[in-house]
Design a protein around this motif. Structure first.
Motif, mmCIF file in Angstrom:
data_model
loop_
_atom_site.group_PDB
_atom_site.id
_atom_site.type_symbol
_atom_site.label_atom_id
_atom_site.label_comp_id
_atom_site.label_asym_id
_atom_site.label_seq_id
_atom_site.Cartn_x
_atom_site.Cartn_y
_atom_site.Cartn_z
ATOM 1 N N LYS A 12 35.853 41.968 23.157
ATOM 2 C CA LYS A 12 36.455 43.278 23.386
ATOM 3 C C LYS A 12 35.567 44.068 24.333
ATOM 4 N N VAL A 13 36.214 44.780 25.255
ATOM 5 C CA VAL A 13 35.533 45.658 26.201
ATOM 6 C C VAL A 13 35.998 47.069 25.868
ATOM 7 N N GLN A 17 40.849 44.080 23.840
ATOM 8 C CA GLN A 17 40.569 42.657 23.710
ATOM 9 C C GLN A 17 40.977 41.891 24.957
ATOM 10 N N LEU A 18 40.080 41.039 25.428
ATOM 11 C CA LEU A 18 40.360 40.156 26.560
ATOM 12 C C LEU A 18 40.833 38.818 26.026
ATOM 13 N N GLU A 19 41.602 38.109 26.832
ATOM 14 C CA GLU A 19 42.011 36.749 26.497
ATOM 15 C C GLU A 19 40.917 35.815 26.984
ATOM 16 N N VAL A 20 40.182 35.222 26.058
ATOM 17 C CA VAL A 20 39.072 34.339 26.410
ATOM 18 C C VAL A 20 39.600 32.918 26.565
ATOM 19 N N LYS A 21 39.294 32.316 27.721
ATOM 20 C CA LYS A 21 39.771 30.961 27.986
ATOM 21 C C LYS A 21 38.808 29.909 27.465
ATOM 22 N N GLY A 22 37.564 30.110 27.703
ATOM 23 C CA GLY A 22 36.614 29.056 27.362
ATOM 24 C C GLY A 22 35.272 29.621 27.015
ATOM 25 N N GLY A 23 34.306 29.268 27.809
ATOM 26 C CA GLY A 23 32.925 29.578 27.514
ATOM 27 C C GLY A 23 32.639 31.025 27.184
ATOM 28 N N LEU A 24 31.846 31.205 26.170
ATOM 29 C CA LEU A 24 31.317 32.503 25.791
ATOM 30 C C LEU A 24 29.833 32.288 25.556
ATOM 31 N N ILE A 59 41.194 34.998 30.810
ATOM 32 C CA ILE A 59 42.476 34.795 31.470
ATOM 33 C C ILE A 59 42.799 36.075 32.239
ATOM 34 N N PHE A 60 43.191 35.921 33.489
ATOM 35 C CA PHE A 60 43.498 37.064 34.351
ATOM 36 C C PHE A 60 44.955 37.473 34.139
ATOM 37 N N THR A 61 45.214 38.196 33.054
ATOM 38 C CA THR A 61 46.557 38.638 32.695
ATOM 39 C C THR A 61 46.993 39.810 33.564
ATOM 40 N N ALA A 62 48.285 40.133 33.533
ATOM 41 C CA ALA A 62 48.815 41.241 34.322
ATOM 42 C C ALA A 62 48.203 42.584 33.912
ATOM 43 N N ASP A 63 47.827 42.718 32.640
ATOM 44 C CA ASP A 63 47.243 43.982 32.170
ATOM 45 C C ASP A 63 45.713 43.931 32.090
ATOM 46 N N PHE A 64 45.114 42.982 32.776
ATOM 47 C CA PHE A 64 43.651 42.859 32.768
ATOM 48 C C PHE A 64 43.033 44.160 33.290
ATOM 49 N N PRO A 65 42.049 44.725 32.573
ATOM 50 C CA PRO A 65 41.484 46.038 32.935
ATOM 51 C C PRO A 65 40.463 45.967 34.073
ATOM 52 N N LYS A 66 40.883 45.462 35.244
ATOM 53 C CA LYS A 66 39.946 45.214 36.351
ATOM 54 C C LYS A 66 39.288 46.480 36.875
ATOM 55 N N ILE A 69 36.641 47.629 34.222
ATOM 56 C CA ILE A 69 35.512 46.707 34.159
ATOM 57 C C ILE A 69 34.638 46.804 35.407
ATOM 58 N N SER A 70 35.240 46.959 36.570
ATOM 59 C CA SER A 70 34.440 46.993 37.785
ATOM 60 C C SER A 70 33.765 48.337 38.029
ATOM 61 N N ALA A 71 34.270 49.423 37.441
ATOM 62 C CA ALA A 71 33.711 50.746 37.699
ATOM 63 C C ALA A 71 32.769 51.259 36.604
ATOM 64 N N ALA A 72 33.011 50.903 35.372
ATOM 65 C CA ALA A 72 32.258 51.478 34.251
ATOM 66 C C ALA A 72 30.819 50.971 34.194
ATOM 67 N N THR A 73 29.929 51.843 33.760
ATOM 68 C CA THR A 73 28.505 51.486 33.642
ATOM 69 C C THR A 73 27.966 51.722 32.237
ATOM 70 N N ASP A 74 28.847 52.023 31.297
ATOM 71 C CA ASP A 74 28.393 52.309 29.931
ATOM 72 C C ASP A 74 29.343 51.726 28.888
ATOM 73 N N MET A 75 29.825 50.499 29.143
ATOM 74 C CA MET A 75 30.775 49.855 28.238
ATOM 75 C C MET A 75 30.075 49.291 27.010
ATOM 76 N N THR A 76 30.851 49.076 25.966
ATOM 77 C CA THR A 76 30.400 48.343 24.785
ATOM 78 C C THR A 76 31.188 47.047 24.753
ATOM 79 N N ILE A 77 30.474 45.934 24.784
ATOM 80 C CA ILE A 77 31.095 44.607 24.774
ATOM 81 C C ILE A 77 30.808 43.986 23.410
ATOM 82 N N THR A 78 31.859 43.561 22.726
ATOM 83 C CA THR A 78 31.712 42.920 21.427
ATOM 84 C C THR A 78 32.208 41.491 21.543
#
Length: 119
Positions: A12-13, A17-24, A59-66, A69-78
């Motif tokens: 989660k960003v 929630q992101l769709e995770v394809k593989g490696g974490l 997975i690069f879905t249509a609603d992917f929060p690009k 993700i590219s602009a924020a500098t204070d996200m919480t990633i779980t």
């Protein structure tokens, strides 16, 4: 009854929630040690700080929060692993270059942050 040690993971960003394809990938240590070698052998070691990070293939879905993700500098990633372990990355930002790959519909992401903590 078996123990699940691998399988589906969740990322989660800032709560989305992101769709995770593989490696974490998340670091398990916060210090890196390297041997100092002298002519007589190992004299000791040096210790440096490991940058807290989360790496994943999403997975690069249509609603992917690009934009976020590219602009924020204070996200919480779980990052939640299949075995129940959870890693939280605070004050995170997108590190390095990320590109969407059309052939596979995926995007490689690496987030760095100020603090990483296993819960």
């Amino acid at each position: 009854m078996g123990n699940r040690v691998a399988g589906v993971c969740y990322v989660k960003v800032d709560g989305a929630q992101l769709e995770v394809k593989g490696g974490l990938e998340c670091p398990i240590n916060n210090r890196k040690r390297e041997a100092i070698v002298a002519s007589a052998g190992v004299a000791g070691f040096k210790e440096t700080t490991v940058v807290p990070y989360v790496k994943l293939t999403a997975i690069f879905t249509a609603d992917f929060p690009k934009e976020k993700i590219s602009a924020a500098t204070d996200m919480t990633i779980t990052a939640e692993y299949a075995n129940g372990e959870v890693y939280t990355l605070s004050d995170a930002f997108l590190a390095n270059e990320s590109a969407a790959k059309g052939e596979e519909g995926e995007i490689e992401l690496e987030f760095n942050g100020m603090r990483g903590r296993w819960q």
